[in-house]
Write an enzyme that holds these catalytic residues in place. Structure first.
Site, PDB file in Angstrom:
ATOM      1  CG  ASP A  18      38.308  31.689  37.241  1.00  0.00           C
ATOM      2  OD1 ASP A  18      37.530  30.743  36.974  1.00  0.00           O
ATOM      3  OD2 ASP A  18      39.494  31.461  37.903  1.00  0.00           O
ATOM      4  CB  ALA A  20      39.237  28.219  42.182  1.00  0.00           C
ATOM      5  CE  LYS A  59      37.731  22.594  37.179  1.00  0.00           C
ATOM      6  NZ  LYS A  59      38.844  23.486  37.224  1.00  0.00           N
ATOM      7  CG  ASP A 192      43.398  31.662  38.050  1.00  0.00           C
ATOM      8  OD1 ASP A 192      43.862  30.817  38.450  1.00  0.00           O
ATOM      9  OD2 ASP A 192      41.907  31.779  38.052  1.00  0.00           O
TER      10      ASP A 192
END
Length: 275
Positions: A18, A20, A59, A192
């Site tokens: 991943d 960010a 998003k 994360d």
């Protein structure tokens, strides 16, 4: 920072990182800022927890999930006098993209230890790919900044490249396909977010959660480094548990700790075990 040695390269063939909160932007701060600005433009003040809960999703899906929060939903109706409709989602998404384009390039510093870990994997012939809930337009802006720090993915799949974002397995599968890796069990997903962990599991891959540098803890690097060691474990323990509940085979603090995990996965695969 030293990185644990990785002693074997097969049968793991690819690692899908991943972006960010995993390889860049310690604390996953850029999307937090962008979502906050997008909703504030519509008169809605969000808490960090409300923004972070759906993190890892595409998003636009993330916006829908924020609006499904009962408190946010009530605030929206109070502020706007009606249920949110498709045009409202379009407006929020456009506002998010504008805000994220403005802030994402400010949050491109590598998580400490990432470069050494990725170099170690590459030296062993392990292919490096990326997946992200960001759309292509955002990644195209930040990829050159990350590349200037020495990180280039052989394949990077964004949420706008597939029909279904996380927790669906589409991005993981497409990233492996572009790398030419046909066997999911030879791929390792490192993420994360709970949605990203679930996506790796759904793809039939090994799924590694990142507890300290990402969205679940949500602390900038300086705050984390200043935190006394005795205070870290009480914060990380519940995060590790949530990640295991989401399907993580392993949980590490940051990508700097990945080497030992790759060795363990190689050992399990050599014994015929699968994710």
């Amino acid at each position: 920072m030293s990185v644990p040695a990785i002693h074997s390269s097969l049968p793991v063939r690819a690692v899908l990182f991943d972006w960010a909160g995993t390889i860049i932007d310690f604390g996953c701060m850029a999307p937090l800022c962008a979502f906050r600005q997008a909703f504030e433009a519509c008169g809605i003040a969000l808490t960090d927890a409300q923004i972070r809960a759906p993190m890892g999703s595409a998003k636009r899906d993330h916006i829908l999930r924020i609006l499904s929060d009962p408190e946010v939903h009530a605030l929206w109706i109070e502020q706007n006098g009606a249920e949110p409709v498709s045009a409202d989602i379009d407006r929020l998404y456009a506002a998010f993209l504008a805000a994220d384009e403005a802030v994402a390039t400010d949050y491109c510093d590598l998580v400490p230890g990432v470069q050494m870990t990725i170099e170690a994997l590459g030296e062993l012939g392990i292919l490096i790919g990326g997946t992200t809930g960001y759309p292509r337009a955002i990644i195209d802006r930040i990829a050159p900044i990350v590349a200037a720090q020495g990180i280039r993915f052989a394949s990077s799949v964004t949420a706008s490249d597939v029909e279904h974002g996380r927790p669906a397995p589409d991005m993981c599968r497409l990233a492996a396909e572009r790398l030419g890796v046909a066997e999911p069990a030879s791929c390792v997903v490192v993420d994360d977010t709970l949605a990203g962990i679930a996506a790796g599991r759904s793809a039939g891959m090994w799924s590694v959660g990142v507890a300290a540098s990402g969205n679940e803890l949500g602390l900038p690097l300086g705050v984390w480094q200043a935190m006394p060691v005795r205070e870290r474990e009480p914060r990380l323990g519940p995060i590790r548990e949530r990640m295991r509940d989401a399907g993580a085979h392993f949980v590490i603090d940051t990508v700097a700790d990945l080497g030992t995990t790759i060795d363990i996965i190689n050992g399990r695969l050599a014994m015929g075990k699968r994710p």
